[in-house]
Write a protein that holds these residues in place. Structure first.
Motif, PDB file in Angstrom:
ATOM      1  N   LYS A  22      -3.611 -14.717  -0.076  1.00  9.00           N
ATOM      2  CA  LYS A  22      -2.158 -14.577   0.057  1.00  9.00           C
ATOM      3  C   LYS A  22      -1.364 -15.834  -0.306  1.00  9.00           C
ATOM      4  CE  LYS A  22      -2.606 -10.509   2.175  1.00  9.00           C
ATOM      5  NZ  LYS A  22      -2.386  -9.281   1.413  1.00  9.00           N
ATOM      6  N   SER A 216       9.835 -11.403   3.770  1.00  4.76           N
ATOM      7  CA  SER A 216       8.830 -12.406   3.394  1.00  4.76           C
ATOM      8  C   SER A 216       9.523 -13.759   3.201  1.00  4.76           C
ATOM      9  CB  SER A 216       8.140 -12.016   2.097  1.00  4.76           C
ATOM     10  OG  SER A 216       7.476 -10.800   2.244  1.00  4.76           O
ATOM     11  N   ASP A 310       0.084  -6.926   3.896  1.00  5.04           N
ATOM     12  CA  ASP A 310       1.150  -7.863   3.530  1.00  5.04           C
ATOM     13  C   ASP A 310       2.146  -7.991   4.684  1.00  5.04           C
ATOM     14  OD1 ASP A 310       0.211  -8.792   1.155  1.00  5.04           O
ATOM     15  OD2 ASP A 310       1.531  -7.607  -0.114  1.00  5.04           O
TER      16      ASP A 310
END
Ligand SMILES: Nc1ncnc2c1ncn2[C@@H]1O[C@H](COP(=O)(O)OP(=O)(O)OP(=O)(O)O)[C@@H](O)[C@H]1O
Ligand SMILES: C[C@@](O)(CCOP(=O)(O)OP(=O)(O)O)CC(=O)O
Length: 420
Positions: A22, A216, A310
């Motif tokens: 990631k 995010s 995610d």
């Protein structure tokens, strides 16, 4: 420019991607430069992709964009950065048949229209921003005759959304963090194309979630400001994992690939928990899926499936091959059967041949599924969670962006330059 008015269009299709190592944390917020390398797998655009048509005409008075049928603003800094970078690299365009001649200089004054459509839910944790921004940059680069390779285009897409840079390629892709302050070496490169490891089957469990998630962008900002763990992750853990992951992909070594993918997803979520205030992206359903996969992998003695999550509760499950994918789907449908009013064809979408492999044709087949052996062993009755998963998407590793030359696929009316 030619005397009479015209509309010149290009249409492209771009896939989305899921990171197996990631990206989480920036060292430069404006240029979107990450604190570590990352690796992703591109998903088959037949199941998850963005289609974007772009047009230029001397008649257009300002840059405009329509996303999924609604006009949206292009004034945001990230869109503007991408447009500026592309305009500065535009070259001459000539289409003799249509009598169009645009010089490099003309692009400074000409305006563009962008019409984009995602074939999957936008802003639902399925990385629409990755496919969307990559497609915007790729299609405009074709329209403007930008003569740069995909890696250089990836550095522009990166300024739209970090993860978008990895959607410029199919197969397995590495985003190299780079060292330069201006970000010129922070680019994506292809590790292998989609044919290299085409046994893999990917099942996404779209998990129902009512809670509002932290984006995010703001989540990783908070992490960099407050987590001590993230520094250790970026400096000590990820560099070693990147080397191991590249090796696992090159050798199609599924056990190593699965171990690294699961460990990296878990560490990303641990880093989120180490943030102040803590960020919880996974929910009870996500945790249940992790524990079913872990139990099954342990029972088999070698990993059948890798999981990764995610910034949201959706599970992305990567199976070793079709046989493992069919067994995985049986397990998922056993634990998470659809609500009685849901129809199977909308509950399992994408590559439905996996359903056939799993021997499931209708709801009765789901009701008839018996508990998996690894659960039977524990002697506790298996609990089912009807309705906790909204639907499943069956897909596979896929190709990178393509230009669609068939005019009927264009989303722009070539006469008016407006959405069809
Ligand atoms: N096709 C597109 N063209 C241009 N921009 C898009 C497109 N699709 C999505 N975006 C941009 O991305 C935003 C959604 O990004 P966001 O990060 O909130 O969700 P997501 O990418 O779907 O999910 P996640 O990042 O959690 O996986 C949209 O509001 C829009 O600004
Ligand atoms: C968890 C992730 O999906 C984070 C993606 O973050 P974004 O690329 O959406 O963030 P911005 O660069 O701020 O736009 C991991 C990954 O894709 O590597």
């Amino acid at each position: 420019m030619a005397a009479e008015n015209w509309v010149f269009t290009v249409t492209a299709q771009t896939p989305t991607n899921i990171a197996v190592i990631k990206y989480w944390g920036k060292r430069d917020e404006d240029l979107i430069l990450p604190i570590n390398d990352s690796i992703s797998v591109t998903l088959d655009p037949d199941h998850l992709c963005t289609t974007t048509s772009v047009a230029v005409s001397p008649d257009f008075t300002h840059d405009r964009m329509w996303l999924n049928g609604k006009e949206v603003s292009l004034s945001g800094g990230r869109y503007q950065n991408c447009l500026r970078e592309l305009r500065s690299r535009a070259s001459d365009v000539e289409d003799e048949k249509k009598g169009i001649k645009i010089t490099k200089k003309d692009w400074e004054k000409l305006h563009v229209h962008v019409v984009s459509y995602n074939n999957f839910p936008t802003a639902a944790g399925l990385a629409s921003s990755a496919a969307g921004l990559a497609c915007l940059v790729f299609s405009l680069a074709k329209l403007m005759n930008v003569k740069e390779d995909h890696s250089r285009l990836s550095a522009i897409a990166r300024q739209g959304s970090g993860s978008a840079c990895r959607s410029l390629y199919g197969g397995f892709v590495k985003w190299i963090m780079g060292k330069e302050e201006n970000g010129s070496d922070s680019i994506a490169v292809q590790l292998t194309d989609e044919k290299h490891w085409d046994d893999l089957v990917i099942i996404i469990a779209v998990v129902s979630s009512k809670q509002k998630e932290t984006s995010s962008t703001s989540g990783m900002r908070d992490t960099v400001e407050t987590s001590m763990l993230v520094e250790h992750r970026a400096k000590e853990v990820v560099p070693k994992r990147i080397i191991q992951m590249e090796e696992a992909i090159k050798n199609r070594d599924f056990p190593a690939f699965a171990r690294l993918t699961c460990a990296d997803s878990n560490q990303f979520h641990a880093v989120c928990l180490d943030t102040l205030p803590p960020i919880f992206y996974m929910n009870d359903t996500s945790h249940r899926i992790i524990s079913y996969v872990e139990k099954w992998n342990r029972f088999e003695g070698t990993p059948q499936v890798a999981y990764t999550f995610d910034a949201g509760p959706n599970a992305v499950l990567i199976s070793h091959n079709r046989k493992a994918a069919a067994q995985l789907l049986q397990r998922l449908l056993f634990f998470f059967p659809p609500q009685s009013d849901t129809d199977l064809s909308s509950y399992v979408i994408g590559d439905k041949t996996i359903l056939q492999d799993a021997g499931i044709q209708d709801m009765k087949d789901i009701e008839a599924l018996s508990p998996p052996p690894e659960i039977k062993e524990t002697n506790t009755p298996a609990q089912k969670y009807k309705g906790d998963v909204s639907y499943f998407i069956c897909t596979r590793p896929g190709r990178g962006p393509v230009v669609l030359t068939d005019e009927s696929r264009s989303l722009i009316n070539p006469e008016t330059g407006l959405p069809k």
